[in-house]
Design a protein around this motif. Structure first.
Motif, short mmCIF file in Angstrom:
data_model
loop_
_atom_site.label_atom_id
_atom_site.label_comp_id
_atom_site.label_asym_id
_atom_site.label_seq_id
_atom_site.Cartn_x
_atom_site.Cartn_y
_atom_site.Cartn_z
N GLU A 1 0.83 -1.19 0.00
CA GLU A 1 0.00 0.00 0.00
C GLU A 1 0.88 1.25 0.00
N LYS A 2 0.45 2.25 -0.77
CA LYS A 2 1.22 3.49 -0.83
C LYS A 2 1.06 4.28 0.46
N SER A 3 2.12 4.98 0.83
CA SER A 3 2.07 5.84 2.02
C SER A 3 1.22 7.06 1.71
N LEU A 4 0.77 7.74 2.75
CA LEU A 4 0.01 8.96 2.57
C LEU A 4 0.82 9.97 1.76
N LEU A 5 2.11 10.09 2.06
CA LEU A 5 2.96 11.02 1.32
C LEU A 5 3.01 10.63 -0.16
N GLY A 6 3.13 9.34 -0.44
CA GLY A 6 3.14 8.88 -1.83
C GLY A 6 1.84 9.25 -2.55
N LEU A 7 0.72 9.09 -1.87
CA LEU A 7 -0.57 9.45 -2.45
C LEU A 7 -0.67 10.95 -2.70
N LEU A 8 -0.22 11.75 -1.73
CA LEU A 8 -0.26 13.20 -1.88
C LEU A 8 0.61 13.67 -3.05
N ARG A 9 1.74 13.01 -3.24
CA ARG A 9 2.62 13.37 -4.36
C ARG A 9 1.98 13.07 -5.71
N GLU A 10 1.06 12.10 -5.75
CA GLU A 10 0.36 11.78 -7.00
C GLU A 10 -0.77 12.76 -7.28
N GLY A 11 -1.23 13.45 -6.24
CA GLY A 11 -2.30 14.44 -6.42
C GLY A 11 -3.69 13.84 -6.29
N GLY A 12 -4.67 14.70 -6.52
CA GLY A 12 -6.06 14.27 -6.45
C GLY A 12 -6.76 14.61 -5.14
N PHE A 13 -6.11 15.41 -4.29
CA PHE A 13 -6.67 15.73 -2.98
C PHE A 13 -6.91 17.23 -2.84
N ILE A 14 -7.76 17.56 -1.89
CA ILE A 14 -7.92 18.95 -1.45
C ILE A 14 -7.27 19.02 -0.08
N LEU A 15 -6.34 19.95 0.08
CA LEU A 15 -5.71 20.19 1.38
C LEU A 15 -6.39 21.42 1.96
N TYR A 16 -7.16 21.21 3.02
CA TYR A 16 -7.88 22.29 3.67
C TYR A 16 -7.14 22.61 4.96
N ALA A 17 -6.56 23.80 5.03
CA ALA A 17 -5.77 24.19 6.21
C ALA A 17 -6.39 25.38 6.92
N ARG A 18 -6.26 25.37 8.23
CA ARG A 18 -6.63 26.54 9.01
C ARG A 18 -5.46 27.50 8.98
N HIS A 19 -5.73 28.79 9.06
CA HIS A 19 -4.69 29.82 9.08
C HIS A 19 -3.74 29.62 10.26
N GLY A 20 -2.61 30.34 10.23
CA GLY A 20 -1.65 30.30 11.33
C GLY A 20 -2.20 30.98 12.57
N GLU A 21 -1.45 30.89 13.67
CA GLU A 21 -1.89 31.47 14.94
C GLU A 21 -2.24 32.95 14.77
N ALA A 22 -3.45 33.30 15.20
CA ALA A 22 -3.92 34.69 15.09
C ALA A 22 -4.30 35.18 16.48
N THR A 23 -3.42 35.94 17.09
CA THR A 23 -3.70 36.44 18.44
C THR A 23 -3.58 37.95 18.53
N VAL A 24 -3.37 38.61 17.41
CA VAL A 24 -3.20 40.06 17.41
C VAL A 24 -4.53 40.71 17.05
N GLY A 25 -5.07 41.52 17.96
CA GLY A 25 -6.34 42.21 17.71
C GLY A 25 -7.52 41.30 17.95
N THR A 26 -8.70 41.80 17.60
CA THR A 26 -9.93 41.02 17.75
C THR A 26 -10.80 41.25 16.52
N ASP A 27 -11.67 40.29 16.25
CA ASP A 27 -12.66 40.50 15.20
C ASP A 27 -13.73 41.41 15.79
N GLN A 28 -13.75 42.65 15.34
CA GLN A 28 -14.71 43.60 15.86
C GLN A 28 -16.10 43.28 15.32
N PRO A 29 -17.15 43.67 16.06
CA PRO A 29 -18.51 43.31 15.63
C PRO A 29 -18.82 43.75 14.19
N TYR A 30 -18.29 44.86 13.78
CA TYR A 30 -18.54 45.33 12.42
C TYR A 30 -17.22 45.40 11.64
#
Length: 185
Positions: free
Chosen positions: A2-31
């Protein structure tokens, strides 16, 4: 064998959904305004380093990513995409703001509509031999792709339009770094 996950990713065909990096500066203001980063939570110095490291790691692991990099309209997601993939076009898609809204007070109908739209996006297969990269937000526990750590990645296998998708694996940033070391050369 069986191919490794890395081997499969190198072949393509996936969506990589990532969350942004650490965000601790400021706040999401109501508006908050997407045009004005000072009205939003933004990447910390660590979040910026995480984003650069993330992009370097994908290149080191030789995981093909097709342009453009898709990002939510928040400054923190756009900056994460630009730092991780400095020479690739970043396409801002307003839909990913809906994922952020899932953490708020939505009706069952609104939540269902967002998740139906998410499903249709995650069913689309990327170009042959490549992977699609989306940088957006975490989900509430048990909803959509679930909780995602800073620059954690959910590997999604699209089955084609109308056929759904499969969550292959969720990786933290450290797990991603370990992919290369676990590979037999």
């Amino acid at each position: 064998m069986e191919k490794s996950l890395l081997g499969l990713l190198r072949e393509g065909g996936f969506i990589l959904y990532a969350r942004h990096g650490e965000a601790t500066v400021g706040t999401d203001q109501p508006y908050f305004n997407f045009q004005y980063c000072y009205t939003q939570r933004n990447l910390s110095a660590l979040g910026r380093r995480e984003a650069i490291y993330y992009g370097q790691m994908l290149r080191y692991l030789q995981i093909p990513i097709s342009p453009p990099i898709v990002a939510s309209p928040f400054c923190r997601t756009i900056e994460t995409a630009q730092l991780a993939f400095p020479n690739v076009n970043v396409q801002i898609e307003p839909f990913w703001y809906d994922i952020f809204k899932l953490g708020g007070n939505l009706s069952t109908f609104e939540q269902h509509e967002i998740l139906t739209n998410l499903r249709s996006v995650l069913e689309i297969k990327p170009s042959q031999g490549t992977n699609k990269m989306i940088i957006a937000h975490s989900f509430p526990t048990g909803v959509g792709l679930g909780q995602i750590s800073n620059l954690g990645t959910v590997i999604v296998k699209p089955r084609g339009q109308g056929k759904g998708y499969e969550i292959v694996k969720q990786l933290s940033l450290a797990d991603l770094a370990d992919l290369g070391s676990s590979e037999i050369k």
